[in-house]
Design a protein around this motif. Structure first.
Motif, PDB file in Angstrom:
ATOM      1  N   MET A   1       0.797  -1.243   0.027  1.00 35.45           N
ATOM      2  CA  MET A   1       0.011  -0.099   0.008  1.00 35.45           C
ATOM      3  C   MET A   1       0.657   1.098  -0.063  1.00 35.45           C
ATOM      4  O   MET A   1       1.151   1.769   1.042  1.00 35.45           O
ATOM      5  CB  MET A   1      -0.942   0.137   1.244  1.00 35.45           C
ATOM      6  N   CYS A   2       1.545   1.577  -1.115  1.00 36.68           N
ATOM      7  CA  CYS A   2       2.340   2.861  -1.141  1.00 36.68           C
ATOM      8  C   CYS A   2       3.669   2.568  -0.716  1.00 36.68           C
ATOM      9  O   CYS A   2       3.784   1.742   0.192  1.00 36.68           O
ATOM     10  CB  CYS A   2       1.757   4.038  -0.727  1.00 36.68           C
ATOM     11  N   ARG A   3       4.617   3.627  -1.096  1.00 40.32           N
ATOM     12  CA  ARG A   3       5.964   3.751  -0.696  1.00 40.32           C
ATOM     13  C   ARG A   3       6.162   5.169  -0.414  1.00 40.32           C
ATOM     14  O   ARG A   3       5.601   5.747  -1.581  1.00 40.32           O
ATOM     15  CB  ARG A   3       6.804   2.972  -1.425  1.00 40.32           C
ATOM     16  N   HIS A   4       7.021   5.647   0.434  1.00 34.87           N
ATOM     17  CA  HIS A   4       7.013   6.854   0.351  1.00 34.87           C
ATOM     18  C   HIS A   4       8.494   7.095   1.032  1.00 34.87           C
ATOM     19  O   HIS A   4       9.030   6.661   1.719  1.00 34.87           O
ATOM     20  CB  HIS A   4       6.081   7.878   1.021  1.00 34.87           C
ATOM     21  N   LEU A   5       9.147   8.549   0.932  1.00 36.29           N
ATOM     22  CA  LEU A   5      10.376   9.002   1.446  1.00 36.29           C
ATOM     23  C   LEU A   5      10.313  10.479   1.393  1.00 36.29           C
ATOM     24  O   LEU A   5       9.859  11.331   0.832  1.00 36.29           O
ATOM     25  CB  LEU A   5      11.404   8.609   0.490  1.00 36.29           C
ATOM     26  N   ALA A   6      11.029  10.907   2.694  1.00 34.98           N
ATOM     27  CA  ALA A   6      11.208  12.318   3.003  1.00 34.98           C
ATOM     28  C   ALA A   6      12.587  12.697   3.261  1.00 34.98           C
ATOM     29  O   ALA A   6      13.269  11.642   3.999  1.00 34.98           O
ATOM     30  CB  ALA A   6      10.395  12.613   4.081  1.00 34.98           C
ATOM     31  N   PHE A   7      13.302  13.719   2.718  1.00 34.88           N
ATOM     32  CA  PHE A   7      14.725  13.889   3.128  1.00 34.88           C
ATOM     33  C   PHE A   7      15.009  15.203   3.542  1.00 34.88           C
ATOM     34  O   PHE A   7      14.188  16.200   3.157  1.00 34.88           O
ATOM     35  CB  PHE A   7      15.409  13.779   1.489  1.00 34.88           C
ATOM     36  N   LEU A   8      15.791  15.288   4.402  1.00 31.82           N
ATOM     37  CA  LEU A   8      16.417  16.729   4.833  1.00 31.82           C
ATOM     38  C   LEU A   8      17.859  16.648   4.826  1.00 31.82           C
ATOM     39  O   LEU A   8      18.565  15.716   5.420  1.00 31.82           O
ATOM     40  CB  LEU A   8      15.850  16.997   6.506  1.00 31.82           C
ATOM     41  N   GLY A   9      18.536  17.789   4.197  1.00 32.50           N
ATOM     42  CA  GLY A   9      19.744  17.793   4.469  1.00 32.50           C
ATOM     43  C   GLY A   9      20.577  18.582   3.344  1.00 32.50           C
ATOM     44  O   GLY A   9      19.736  19.456   2.793  1.00 32.50           O
ATOM     45  N   ALA A 195       6.767  11.095  11.162  1.00 29.63           N
ATOM     46  CA  ALA A 195       6.393  10.116  10.791  1.00 29.63           C
ATOM     47  C   ALA A 195       5.864   9.121  11.553  1.00 29.63           C
ATOM     48  O   ALA A 195       6.129   9.084  12.924  1.00 29.63           O
ATOM     49  CB  ALA A 195       7.529   9.180   9.811  1.00 29.63           C
ATOM     50  N   THR A 196       4.915   8.165  11.161  1.00 26.07           N
ATOM     51  CA  THR A 196       4.426   7.027  12.171  1.00 26.07           C
ATOM     52  C   THR A 196       4.566   5.692  11.354  1.00 26.07           C
ATOM     53  O   THR A 196       4.328   5.553  10.244  1.00 26.07           O
ATOM     54  CB  THR A 196       2.825   7.163  12.487  1.00 26.07           C
ATOM     55  N   ALA A 197       4.817   4.770  12.365  1.00 30.45           N
ATOM     56  CA  ALA A 197       4.985   3.257  11.926  1.00 30.45           C
ATOM     57  C   ALA A 197       3.711   2.668  12.656  1.00 30.45           C
ATOM     58  O   ALA A 197       3.872   2.461  13.680  1.00 30.45           O
ATOM     59  CB  ALA A 197       6.224   2.642  12.176  1.00 30.45           C
ATOM     60  N   TRP A 198       2.856   2.467  11.716  1.00 31.93           N
ATOM     61  CA  TRP A 198       1.509   1.880  12.323  1.00 31.93           C
ATOM     62  C   TRP A 198       0.910   0.839  11.102  1.00 31.93           C
ATOM     63  O   TRP A 198      -0.002   1.136  10.269  1.00 31.93           O
ATOM     64  CB  TRP A 198       0.434   2.690  12.704  1.00 31.93           C
ATOM     65  N   GLY A 199       1.476  -0.434  11.077  1.00 35.38           N
ATOM     66  CA  GLY A 199       1.173  -1.271  10.489  1.00 35.38           C
ATOM     67  C   GLY A 199       1.771  -1.642   8.976  1.00 35.38           C
ATOM     68  O   GLY A 199       1.582  -2.635   8.252  1.00 35.38           O
ATOM     69  N   ASP A 200       2.973  -1.093   8.719  1.00 36.67           N
ATOM     70  CA  ASP A 200       3.792  -1.203   7.739  1.00 36.67           C
ATOM     71  C   ASP A 200       4.983  -0.690   7.907  1.00 36.67           C
ATOM     72  O   ASP A 200       5.524  -0.223   8.938  1.00 36.67           O
ATOM     73  CB  ASP A 200       3.266  -0.635   6.580  1.00 36.67           C
ATOM     74  N   SER A 201       5.924  -0.926   7.128  1.00 37.67           N
ATOM     75  CA  SER A 201       7.492  -0.869   7.297  1.00 37.67           C
ATOM     76  C   SER A 201       7.936   0.611   7.396  1.00 37.67           C
ATOM     77  O   SER A 201       7.344   1.287   6.585  1.00 37.67           O
ATOM     78  CB  SER A 201       8.306  -1.420   6.275  1.00 37.67           C
ATOM     79  N   LEU A 202       8.843   1.212   8.097  1.00 35.86           N
ATOM     80  CA  LEU A 202       9.497   2.191   8.172  1.00 35.86           C
ATOM     81  C   LEU A 202      10.728   2.196   8.657  1.00 35.86           C
ATOM     82  O   LEU A 202      11.054   1.585   9.679  1.00 35.86           O
ATOM     83  CB  LEU A 202       8.640   3.278   9.148  1.00 35.86           C
ATOM     84  N   TRP A 203      11.519   3.097   7.847  1.00 34.98           N
ATOM     85  CA  TRP A 203      13.222   3.045   7.920  1.00 34.98           C
ATOM     86  C   TRP A 203      13.848   4.495   8.018  1.00 34.98           C
ATOM     87  O   TRP A 203      12.921   5.145   7.513  1.00 34.98           O
ATOM     88  CB  TRP A 203      13.704   2.061   6.978  1.00 34.98           C
ATOM     89  N   TYR A 204      14.790   4.639   8.777  1.00 29.81           N
ATOM     90  CA  TYR A 204      15.518   5.735   8.506  1.00 29.81           C
ATOM     91  C   TYR A 204      16.887   5.713   8.575  1.00 29.81           C
ATOM     92  O   TYR A 204      17.409   5.015   9.007  1.00 29.81           O
ATOM     93  CB  TYR A 204      14.919   6.589   9.943  1.00 29.81           C
ATOM     94  N   LEU A 205      17.634   6.525   7.965  1.00 29.17           N
ATOM     95  CA  LEU A 205      19.048   6.855   7.790  1.00 29.17           C
ATOM     96  C   LEU A 205      19.377   8.389   8.152  1.00 29.17           C
ATOM     97  O   LEU A 205      18.826   9.210   7.798  1.00 29.17           O
ATOM     98  CB  LEU A 205      19.359   6.510   6.259  1.00 29.17           C
ATOM     99  N   ALA A 206      20.356   8.155   9.149  1.00 29.32           N
ATOM    100  CA  ALA A 206      20.858   9.637   9.596  1.00 29.32           C
ATOM    101  C   ALA A 206      22.107   9.794   9.862  1.00 29.32           C
ATOM    102  O   ALA A 206      22.927   8.945   9.991  1.00 29.32           O
ATOM    103  CB  ALA A 206      20.025   9.890  10.967  1.00 29.32           C
ATOM    104  N   GLY A 207      22.759  10.966   9.665  1.00 27.61           N
ATOM    105  CA  GLY A 207      24.124  11.348   9.808  1.00 27.61           C
ATOM    106  C   GLY A 207      24.824  12.377   8.768  1.00 27.61           C
ATOM    107  O   GLY A 207      24.215  12.180   7.692  1.00 27.61           O
ATOM    108  N   GLY A 208      25.767  12.962   9.060  1.00 27.92           N
ATOM    109  CA  GLY A 208      26.369  13.863   8.172  1.00 27.92           C
ATOM    110  C   GLY A 208      25.332  15.107   7.714  1.00 27.92           C
ATOM    111  O   GLY A 208      25.609  15.532   6.713  1.00 27.92           O
ATOM    112  N   GLY A 209      24.656  15.445   8.916  1.00 30.22           N
ATOM    113  CA  GLY A 209      23.726  16.573   8.640  1.00 30.22           C
ATOM    114  C   GLY A 209      22.542  16.673   7.687  1.00 30.22           C
ATOM    115  O   GLY A 209      22.020  17.264   7.142  1.00 30.22           O
ATOM    116  N   ARG A 210      22.255  15.016   7.634  1.00 29.29           N
ATOM    117  CA  ARG A 210      21.034  14.556   6.856  1.00 29.29           C
ATOM    118  C   ARG A 210      20.279  13.614   7.688  1.00 29.29           C
ATOM    119  O   ARG A 210      20.539  12.936   8.455  1.00 29.29           O
ATOM    120  CB  ARG A 210      21.389  14.130   5.312  1.00 29.29           C
ATOM    121  N   ALA A 211      19.034  13.440   7.118  1.00 29.86           N
ATOM    122  CA  ALA A 211      18.084  12.484   7.842  1.00 29.86           C
ATOM    123  C   ALA A 211      17.088  12.136   6.695  1.00 29.86           C
ATOM    124  O   ALA A 211      16.836  12.876   5.830  1.00 29.86           O
ATOM    125  CB  ALA A 211      17.140  13.072   8.722  1.00 29.86           C
TER     126      ALA A 211
END
Length: 255
Positions: A1-9, A195-211
């Motif tokens: 049911m969909c895939r999404h991604l958000a970036f800051l950096g 973001a919320t993890a509620w019923g499907d997968s959620l991951w994060y990658l952080a470091g070097g001034g970005r998320a």
């Protein structure tokens, strides 16, 4: 049911995250690796991004699959931003809304995406819908479950609630009204991600001034971290904070 991604950096071409990686959002539109519900995300896509000096994001959306839009690949190659949100959609049910139902939804500085579905839609959340002012219901961009969830969240934000609290309260309200819903929500205002993890997968990658916060990793970097289910995640360019969420109390049956 969909895939999404958000970036800051640091500013980067949209395609560096959305198209070029081996398991990018582009690839996830037909070959997601960790999607628990549905297999192909071909019912629309979109990306919203922020330009320097303008708090309101720009947005590009289409009703069809991302792989069929050559203009998007060209745009993603040259447009650079230090904050953006992309999504590919697998519709809960067939509808006529087309592009209007594709994330990200937006208002003011916010971009919003929903990975999941509202169980028992639409009857299960009719009472919640009636709690909104009429003008906000009439302003719904589409007639799908994601658009209503966005309207409920936006009502809290307009009322002055901080983004993390507004997101958590929206999820628990919808989950109480519609048990069994999958409510992975993703929001950014260009300075933070919630973001919320509620019923499907959620991951994060952080470091070097970005998320990066995403439905699933876009590569095999061992620094990716999975977010436990029933979690609110907030992220800036320097910090990531997971907070457990509780299931709502069961509603008392009506006499």
């Amino acid at each position: 049911m969909c895939r999404h991604l958000a970036f800051l950096g640091p500013p980067a071409p949209l395609g560096d995250l959305l198209v070029r990686p081996p398991h990018s959002l582009f690839v996830q539109s037909w070959a997601p690796r960790r999607q628990r519900h549905g297999t192909v995300n071909a019912d629309g896509f979109g990306v919203g991004w922020y330009a320097d000096g303008d708090p309101a994001p720009a947005r590009y959306r289409r009703a069809g699959p991302v792989w069929s839009d050559l203009s998007f690949a060209d745009l993603a190659r040259v447009v650079r931003s230090g904050a953006f949100l992309g999504a590919v959609r697998d519709a809960t049910r067939a509808g006529a809304d087309g592009e209007a139902a594709a994330a990200p939804f937006t208002y003011g500085p916010w971009l919003f995406s929903h990975n999941g579905m509202v169980a028992g839609w639409p009857n299960s959340v009719a009472e919640l819908a009636r709690s909104l002012p009429v003008e906000e219901l009439l302003s719904l961009e589409a007639r799908c479950d994601s658009a209503l969830v966005w309207a409920l969240l936006l009502h809290r934000l307009r009322s002055g609630d901080e983004l993390p609290q507004a997101l958590a309260d929206t999820v628990t309200d919808v989950a109480a009204a519609a048990p069994g819903s999958r409510l992975n929500l993703l929001v950014t205002d260009g300075t933070q991600i919630a973001a919320t993890a509620w019923g499907d997968s959620l991951w994060y990658l952080a470091g070097g001034g970005r998320a990066v916060v995403a439905s699933e990793p876009y590569d095999d970097d061992p620094e990716w971290r999975e977010v436990p289910d029933r979690t609110l995640l907030t992220a800036s360019r320097t910090d990531v904070l997971p907070t457990p969420l509780k299931d709502p109390e069961p509603k008392e049956p009506m006499a």
